[in-house]
Design an enzyme around this catalytic site. Structure first.
Site, PDB file in Angstrom:
ATOM      1  N   ASN A  84       0.796  -1.226   0.000  1.00  0.00           N
ATOM      2  CA  ASN A  84       0.000   0.000   0.000  1.00  0.00           C
ATOM      3  C   ASN A  84       0.830   1.278   0.000  1.00  0.00           C
ATOM      4  OD1 ASN A  84      -1.730  -2.040   2.150  1.00  0.00           O
ATOM      5  ND2 ASN A  84      -2.648  -1.404   0.210  1.00  0.00           N
ATOM      6  N   TYR A  86       3.188   3.598  -2.630  1.00  0.00           N
ATOM      7  CA  TYR A  86       3.630   3.845  -3.995  1.00  0.00           C
ATOM      8  C   TYR A  86       5.154   3.985  -4.052  1.00  0.00           C
ATOM      9  CZ  TYR A  86      -1.230   4.770  -5.360  1.00  0.00           C
ATOM     10  OH  TYR A  86      -2.572   4.657  -5.611  1.00  0.00           O
ATOM     11  N   VAL A  91       1.473   6.945   0.789  1.00  0.00           N
ATOM     12  CA  VAL A  91       0.697   5.844   1.367  1.00  0.00           C
ATOM     13  C   VAL A  91      -0.719   5.865   0.801  1.00  0.00           C
ATOM     14  CG1 VAL A  91      -0.312   4.927   3.485  1.00  0.00           C
ATOM     15  CG2 VAL A  91       2.033   5.785   3.488  1.00  0.00           C
ATOM     16  N   CYS A  92      -1.174   4.709   0.356  1.00  0.00           N
ATOM     17  CA  CYS A  92      -2.533   4.566  -0.166  1.00  0.00           C
ATOM     18  C   CYS A  92      -3.355   3.820   0.883  1.00  0.00           C
ATOM     19  CB  CYS A  92      -2.523   3.792  -1.484  1.00  0.00           C
ATOM     20  SG  CYS A  92      -4.158   3.557  -2.203  1.00  0.00           S
ATOM     21  N   ILE A  93      -4.216   4.565   1.580  1.00  0.00           N
ATOM     22  CA  ILE A  93      -5.020   3.984   2.643  1.00  0.00           C
ATOM     23  C   ILE A  93      -6.358   4.714   2.676  1.00  0.00           C
ATOM     24  CG2 ILE A  93      -4.041   5.549   4.371  1.00  0.00           C
ATOM     25  CD1 ILE A  93      -4.225   3.282   6.394  1.00  0.00           C
TER      26      ILE A  93
END
Length: 219
Positions: A84, A86, A91-93
């Site tokens: 999660n 990149y 942060v991809c959350i």
């Protein structure tokens, strides 16, 4: 005389004070620039008993001018191999996604950002994400595949990647003079931040010297 403080800056000042008085376990919090409340520096300690034990991962949190109505961004400054995260460290959350952003597939509006969320909830979500990645909509597909294979005990490549990252991060900790907690007792200790950790006097942002912090009334 200081200029009036924007409502978003007041909210951030209040949260910063709260985090310094009652720190979130596993984190060090500060400002990148003591005159700018919208750019925070963070260091995450890997939780004991996990693959990330002994890790020291630095990151930046940047807040929009309309905070808390829009979410902040969270970016690791080191390379972190995680489903999660990149390649650029972002942060991809779910909690960092705007509820009106329909491009994030598979997420319910209540899982995304809303004005009741705080920096504390973001930090807790990030630390939880380290050990429990969301592989349904990964930011790093290769890391996601590797994590699933490790979880299914097909190979140990993911574990090897993470352990190498932990070793690399310990060099950064040594350079910064930081002792990384590796026991549950040390990791979970919550103490007030020492005044020397930051020279910022939040009251300086206020025009009215008699006004209580963020306009709060004394109990």
């Amino acid at each position: 005389m200081a200029l009036p403080m924007a409502s978003s800056a007041k909210a951030l000042a209040k949260e910063l004070r709260g985090l310094r008085e009652e720190p979130v376990e596993g984190f060090k919090i500060g400002l990148v620039d003591e005159s700018n409340l919208y750019d925070w520096q963070v260091a995450i300690f890997g939780p004991p008993g996990t693959l990330y034990e002994g890790g020291y991962f630095k990151a930046h949190i940047r807040f929009p001018g309309d905070y808390p109505y829009s979410p902040p961004s969270f970016r690791f400054l080191c390379h972190l191999w995680h489903p999660n995260v990149y390649e650029n460290g972002e942060v991809c959350i779910s909690i960092l996604h705007s509820p009106i952003n329909d491009q994030q597939g598979g997420e319910l509006p209540q899982e995304r950002w809303n004005p009741t969320q705080t920096v504390r909830s973001v930090l807790m979500s990030v630390i939880s994400l380290l050990n429990e990645p969301n592989t349904n909509s990964p930011a790093n597909v290769d890391a996601s595949v590797m994590f699933r294979e490790w979880r299914e005990r097909k190979n140990k490549r993911y574990e090897e990647y993470v352990k190498q990252q932990v070793q690399d991060s310990q060099k950064e900790a040594a350079k910064d003079g930081v002792i990384v907690p590796v026991t549950v007792e040390d990791y979970c200790v919550k103490t007030k931040a020492e005044p020397s950790e930051s020279s910022i006097d939040i009251s300086e942002f206020y025009e009215d010297e008699d006004m209580d912090f963020c306009g709060e009334d004394d109990d």
